[in-house]
Design a protein around this motif. Structure first.
Motif, mmCIF file in Angstrom:
data_model
loop_
_atom_site.group_PDB
_atom_site.id
_atom_site.type_symbol
_atom_site.label_atom_id
_atom_site.label_comp_id
_atom_site.label_asym_id
_atom_site.label_seq_id
_atom_site.Cartn_x
_atom_site.Cartn_y
_atom_site.Cartn_z
ATOM 1 N N THR A 1 3.859 -2.439 1.316
ATOM 2 C CA THR A 1 4.010 -3.869 1.627
ATOM 3 C C THR A 1 3.341 -4.219 2.954
ATOM 4 O O THR A 1 2.728 -5.278 3.080
ATOM 5 N N GLN A 2 3.412 -3.336 3.935
ATOM 6 C CA GLN A 2 2.731 -3.599 5.203
ATOM 7 C C GLN A 2 1.213 -3.583 5.026
ATOM 8 O O GLN A 2 0.507 -4.419 5.594
ATOM 9 N N ASP B 1 0.227 -6.793 3.371
ATOM 10 C CA ASP B 1 0.349 -7.885 4.329
ATOM 11 C C ASP B 1 -0.855 -7.925 5.260
ATOM 12 O O ASP B 1 -1.435 -8.987 5.509
ATOM 13 N N HIS B 2 -1.272 -6.762 5.758
ATOM 14 C CA HIS B 2 -2.446 -6.697 6.626
ATOM 15 C C HIS B 2 -3.713 -7.118 5.876
ATOM 16 O O HIS B 2 -4.560 -7.831 6.422
ATOM 17 N N THR C 1 7.655 0.498 2.048
ATOM 18 C CA THR C 1 7.381 -0.106 3.349
ATOM 19 C C THR C 1 5.900 -0.018 3.687
ATOM 20 O O THR C 1 5.285 -0.994 4.101
ATOM 21 N N PHE C 2 5.335 1.165 3.487
ATOM 22 C CA PHE C 2 3.916 1.350 3.773
ATOM 23 C C PHE C 2 3.066 0.397 2.940
ATOM 24 O O PHE C 2 2.164 -0.268 3.458
#
Length: 155
Positions: free
Chosen positions: A131-132, A135-136, A128-129
């Protein structure tokens, strides 16, 4: 599936869920896997600390098995507290390596990464970390690049 019949006093391999169920009903004694030994776990921990890359783990489910067996059958596992500490130390070392790898991956704006010898639980803990973060990074890059055909801002 069919399991049994079981003969008293003779060891038999069964699925973990059944072993824990029988242990909870006080119908059996669990025998820990061979790798769940203080000496072997110390070697694994020390090797993990020495290497820059991820070393192979004794089981792809080492963390899950350790938690289950120590929660439900710690009385059948010699030196259970030491084993808990060693597995936790190994986990912490691997998570620190994974965070450093992810940080380096993002900083260097890499396109792909090779993550050998990671377990699914380790990958999922940072998925999760990562991929976020990616994305940012993508949003920042697309906002900084001028669109094609738009007039230049240079003077």
């Amino acid at each position: 599936g069919d399991l049994g019949p079981f003969n008293p006093g003779l060891p038999v391999e069964v699925p973990v869920w059944l072993a824990i169920n029988l242990k909870q009903r006080q119908k059996c004694r669990l025998i820990p896997p061979e790798w769940m030994d203080v000496g072997k776990l110390e070697e694994i921990r020390d090797q993990e600390r020495k290497e820059d890359t991820f070393t192979p783990m004794p089981s792809p489910y080492y963390m899950e098995l350790t938690k289950l067996l120590l929660n439900y059958a710690s009385d059948n596992i010699p030196r259970a507290d030491e084993i808990r500490t060693l597995v936790k130390d190994t986990w912490d070392t691997r998570m620190a390596k994974l965070r450093l790898s992810a940080d380096s991956f993002v900083r260097q704006q890499e396109a792909h990464a090779k993550l050998d010898n990671l377990t699914l639980m380790e990958i999922n803990s940072t998925g999760t970390f990562l991929t976020q973060a990616l994305d940012h990074m993508y949003k920042l890059q697309t906002n900084l690049q001028p669109a094609e055909g738009s007039p230049s801002q240079e003077f």
